[in-house]
Design an enzyme around this catalytic site. Structure first.
Site, PDB file in Angstrom:
ATOM      1  N   LYS A   1       0.858  -1.191   0.000  1.00  0.00           N
ATOM      2  CA  LYS A   1       0.000   0.000   0.000  1.00  0.00           C
ATOM      3  C   LYS A   1       0.890   1.236   0.000  1.00  0.00           C
ATOM      4  CE  LYS A   1      -1.493   2.607   2.956  1.00  0.00           C
ATOM      5  NZ  LYS A   1      -1.167   3.743   2.074  1.00  0.00           N
TER       6      LYS A   1
ATOM      7  N   GLU B   1      10.618   1.282   9.619  1.00  0.00           N
ATOM      8  CA  GLU B   1      11.626   2.293   9.256  1.00  0.00           C
ATOM      9  C   GLU B   1      10.953   3.638   9.455  1.00  0.00           C
ATOM     10  OE1 GLU B   1      14.716   1.866   8.346  1.00  0.00           O
ATOM     11  OE2 GLU B   1      14.830  -0.273   7.910  1.00  0.00           O
TER      12      GLU B   1
ATOM     13  N   CYS C   1      14.499  10.876   5.492  1.00  0.00           N
ATOM     14  CA  CYS C   1      14.580  10.496   6.903  1.00  0.00           C
ATOM     15  C   CYS C   1      16.003  10.615   7.440  1.00  0.00           C
ATOM     16  CB  CYS C   1      14.083   9.068   7.062  1.00  0.00           C
ATOM     17  SG  CYS C   1      14.904   7.955   5.917  1.00  0.00           S
TER      18      CYS C   1
ATOM     19  N   GLU D   1      11.599  16.348  13.483  1.00  0.00           N
ATOM     20  CA  GLU D   1      12.011  16.241  12.092  1.00  0.00           C
ATOM     21  C   GLU D   1      11.377  17.412  11.317  1.00  0.00           C
ATOM     22  OE1 GLU D   1      10.253  12.693  10.385  1.00  0.00           O
ATOM     23  OE2 GLU D   1      12.116  12.205   9.384  1.00  0.00           O
TER      24      GLU D   1
HETATM   25  P1  NAD Z   1       3.275   8.758   7.024  1.00  0.00           P
HETATM   26  O1  NAD Z   1       3.579   8.035   8.273  1.00  0.00           O
HETATM   27  O2  NAD Z   1       2.296   9.884   7.083  1.00  0.00           O
HETATM   28  O3  NAD Z   1       2.696   7.760   5.927  1.00  0.00           O
HETATM   29  C1  NAD Z   1       3.410   6.613   5.574  1.00  0.00           C
HETATM   30  C2  NAD Z   1       2.444   5.570   5.052  1.00  0.00           C
HETATM   31  O4  NAD Z   1       1.540   5.204   6.085  1.00  0.00           O
HETATM   32  C3  NAD Z   1       1.568   6.040   3.883  1.00  0.00           C
HETATM   33  O5  NAD Z   1       1.453   4.960   2.973  1.00  0.00           O
HETATM   34  C4  NAD Z   1       0.237   6.314   4.545  1.00  0.00           C
HETATM   35  O6  NAD Z   1      -0.846   6.129   3.671  1.00  0.00           O
HETATM   36  C5  NAD Z   1       0.215   5.266   5.631  1.00  0.00           C
HETATM   37  N1  NAD Z   1      -0.645   5.570   6.769  1.00  0.00           N
HETATM   38  C6  NAD Z   1      -0.799   6.771   7.383  1.00  0.00           C
HETATM   39  N2  NAD Z   1      -1.631   6.639   8.433  1.00  0.00           N
HETATM   40  C7  NAD Z   1      -2.015   5.341   8.484  1.00  0.00           C
HETATM   41  C8  NAD Z   1      -2.861   4.578   9.344  1.00  0.00           C
HETATM   42  N3  NAD Z   1      -3.468   5.132  10.387  1.00  0.00           N
HETATM   43  N4  NAD Z   1      -3.042   3.268   9.085  1.00  0.00           N
HETATM   44  C9  NAD Z   1      -2.407   2.673   8.048  1.00  0.00           C
HETATM   45  N5  NAD Z   1      -1.579   3.344   7.204  1.00  0.00           N
HETATM   46  C10 NAD Z   1      -1.386   4.663   7.423  1.00  0.00           C
HETATM   47  O7  NAD Z   1       4.670   9.225   6.437  1.00  0.00           O
HETATM   48  P2  NAD Z   1       4.986  10.029   5.105  1.00  0.00           P
HETATM   49  O8  NAD Z   1       4.624  11.468   5.306  1.00  0.00           O
HETATM   50  O9  NAD Z   1       4.419   9.336   3.911  1.00  0.00           O
HETATM   51  O10 NAD Z   1       6.571   9.858   5.013  1.00  0.00           O
HETATM   52  C11 NAD Z   1       7.449  10.670   5.698  1.00  0.00           C
HETATM   53  C12 NAD Z   1       7.966   9.978   6.939  1.00  0.00           C
HETATM   54  O11 NAD Z   1       8.591   8.745   6.568  1.00  0.00           O
HETATM   55  C13 NAD Z   1       9.055  10.775   7.647  1.00  0.00           C
HETATM   56  O12 NAD Z   1       8.848  10.709   9.032  1.00  0.00           O
HETATM   57  C14 NAD Z   1      10.327  10.033   7.263  1.00  0.00           C
HETATM   58  O13 NAD Z   1      11.393  10.215   8.158  1.00  0.00           O
HETATM   59  C15 NAD Z   1       9.870   8.640   7.187  1.00  0.00           C
HETATM   60  N6  NAD Z   1      10.770   7.829   6.380  1.00  0.00           N
HETATM   61  C16 NAD Z   1      11.582   6.926   7.010  1.00  0.00           C
HETATM   62  C17 NAD Z   1      12.474   6.165   6.278  1.00  0.00           C
HETATM   63  C18 NAD Z   1      13.370   5.165   6.947  1.00  0.00           C
HETATM   64  O14 NAD Z   1      13.942   4.341   6.233  1.00  0.00           O
HETATM   65  N7  NAD Z   1      13.521   5.181   8.253  1.00  0.00           N
HETATM   66  C19 NAD Z   1      12.537   6.317   4.889  1.00  0.00           C
HETATM   67  C20 NAD Z   1      11.707   7.239   4.279  1.00  0.00           C
HETATM   68  C21 NAD Z   1      10.811   7.996   5.039  1.00  0.00           C
END
Ligand code: NAD
Length: 460
Positions: A157, A233, A267, A362
């Site tokens: 997803k 992650e 990230c 962040e």
């Molecule tokens: P996000 O947490 O808002 O969303 C990530 C995913 O989760 C999306 O697919 C979203 O649809 C889904 N999601 C959101 N709420 C949900 C819920 N309640 N139930 C199920 N799925 C849900 O993050 P984002 O804004 O898409 O990405 C940015 C974040 O990702 C930053 O915090 C960044 O640091 C992190 N990130 C981490 C890594 C790593 O390897 N550690 C890599 C890339 C990004």
């Protein structure tokens, strides 16, 4: 599935396209297909799976330009970075096409003459993968390639902002000869409703998530309902330590590379730049010049280095962090303001100090905050004073210090004189609130394998 949702280009506000808007019922149907496909895929040899993965890698690379343009249109990353990301994404597929063949087991020395003890590794089962928008292709392959190599089926997803890249990657998998039900993509504007059936279903054996710490914690708790294997992650808050004996010019180029990549939306972006007081002036002067020189513009333009932020919420957070820092005594040497639409000016902040939001959360934007320090112990304590623990960087020419400080930093990844440590064959992941598990290299394959112990009593 007839409903769709629009994908909007953050640089222009134009509609890029539409993605299927899956419901919970669609998710249940995908789970059924995934559960049915798993035993067939598991039964293939790692060599057969590797052949298909290599063909998928080839299809991805043949489509580099189209994929890169799609990513840039969906989430605003400069086109040159998008091309780099497609290669990086293909690199995971390339690596795991081979690494799947090395899922070795052990023959354990026995304690009893009539027994033979084996430890083997088997695929965990059907996987639910959830990915973010900031690396729309690499975060997909970093999960899907090791899962497929291990013998797992996957339902992915992607984020609402970047579903089209994920759909295209799955199409390329099928074009490469991969079974469609082994790697499915479910796109939705309602991730909560679509995720629920995966958490409720004990046959889905693994959750792998990349995204924010806030959402990661929610999903961690949900995964506990059916005791799934979990990889998370999550967010980072990377400190970048420049000691007095550093190569300043090199440190500055690497701050630029890690801080301003993807307009600061990674990230592992340097989020806090700690500079020894004795070299602070020199670093600020060189950084200011480099930040002023950044080309902001249309992300499809080859010369652009900084595109828009992904959406209004992202822009509002960056704006709030800068305003908070300035209200508490920081100074913007370069930038400091929101630009047109979803753009934020590349910004260099000095006189940043404890108590400012920018040092606690962040930022996810093109803002480089400079904090000065005077002792190694002080800066290690400051660097570790955060719930996060993903990436940290340190700059020094002193070998003893390089070891001492990298060992003292509570982080999963440390770059020593290296601002871009990530590569498909090395372990990537965090400690503390930055996550659980590792992606990349042999560690990334382990996340999709269970150890099975077989004890054989031989007939007398
Ligand atoms: P996000 O947490 O808002 O969303 C990530 C995913 O989760 C999306 O697919 C979203 O649809 C889904 N999601 C959101 N709420 C949900 C819920 N309640 N139930 C199920 N799925 C849900 O993050 P984002 O804004 O898409 O990405 C940015 C974040 O990702 C930053 O915090 C960044 O640091 C992190 N990130 C981490 C890594 C790593 O390897 N550690 C890599 C890339 C990004």
């Amino acid at each position: 599935m007839s409903r769709t949702f629009n994908v909007i280009n953050p640089a222009t506000g134009a509609r890029v396209g539409a993605a299927p808007d899956a419901s919970a019922d669609d998710a249940r149907a995908a789970i059924e297909r995934s559960v049915a496909a798993f035993p067939l895929w598991k039964a293939k040899t790692a060599f057969e799976r590797g052949d298909l993965l290599r063909r998928w890698r080839d299809r991805i690379l043949q489509n580099e330009d189209a994929l890169a343009r799609l990513m840039t249109a969906e989430m605003g990353k400069p086109i040159t970075e998008s091309r780099g990301e497609v290669k990086y994404a293909a690199g995971f597929v390339d690596w795991y096409a081979e690494e799947g063949k090395r899922a070795y087991g052990d023959l354990i020395p026995t304690h009893a003459a009539g027994k033979r003890l084996l430890a083997t590794r088997q695929p965990v089962g059907p996987v639910y993968a959830v990915t973010p928008w900031n690396f729309p292709s690499a975060m997909v392959t970093r999960k899907v390639a090791p899962a497929l190599a291990a013998g797992c089926s996957v339902v992915l997803k992607p984020a609402e902002q970047s579903p089209l890249t994920a759909i295209r990657l799955a199409e390329l998998w099928v074009e490469a000869g991969g079974p469609a039900e082994v790697f499915q993509v479910v796109t939705t504007s309602d991730p909560v409703a679509v995720s629920e059936p995966f958490f409720a279903d004990a046959r889905v054996r693994k959750l792998t998530f990349t995204g924010s710490t806030e959402v990661g914690k929610l999903l961690y708790a949900q995964a506990a309902r059916t005791v799934k294997r979990v990889s998370l992650e999550l967010g980072g808050h990377a400190p970048f330590l420049i000691f007095e004996d550093a190569d300043i010019a090199h440190a500055v180029t690497q701050v630029m590379a890690t801080k301003f990549r993807n307009a600061g939306q990674t990230c592992v972006c340097a989020n806090r730049i700690y500079v020894h007081a004795s070299i602070r002036e020199a670093v600020v002067v060189q950084l200011a010049e480099a930040v002023r020189a950044l080309r902001v513009g249309d992300p499809l333009d080859e010369a652009t280095q900084i595109g828009p932020l992904v959406d209004r919420a992202g822009l509002d957070k960056v704006t709030a962090h800068v305003a908070d820092a300035i209200a508490k005594g920081a100074r913007a040497v370069v930038g400091g303001q929101a630009g047109q639409g979803l753009y934020f000016e590349p910004t260099l902040l000095v006189d940043v100090a404890a108590g400012m939001r920018i040092l606690e959360e962040e930022t996810f934007g093109p803002v480089a905050p400079i904090v000065s320090f005077t002792s190694e112990a002080e800066v290690i304590a400051a660097a570790n004073d955060t719930p996060y623990g993903l990436a940290a960087y340190l700059w020094t020419r002193d070998l003893g210090r390089a070891f001492r400080v990298s060992e003292a930093l509570d982080y999963g990844i440390v770059g020593v004189n290296d601002g871009l440590p990530a590569t498909p064959h090395a372990p990537f992941g965090g400690v503390k609130a930055s996550g659980v598990g590792r992606e990349g290299g042999r560690w990334g394959l382990d996340e999709y394998l269970d150890v099975k112990y077989v004890s054989i009593a031989l007939p007398a």
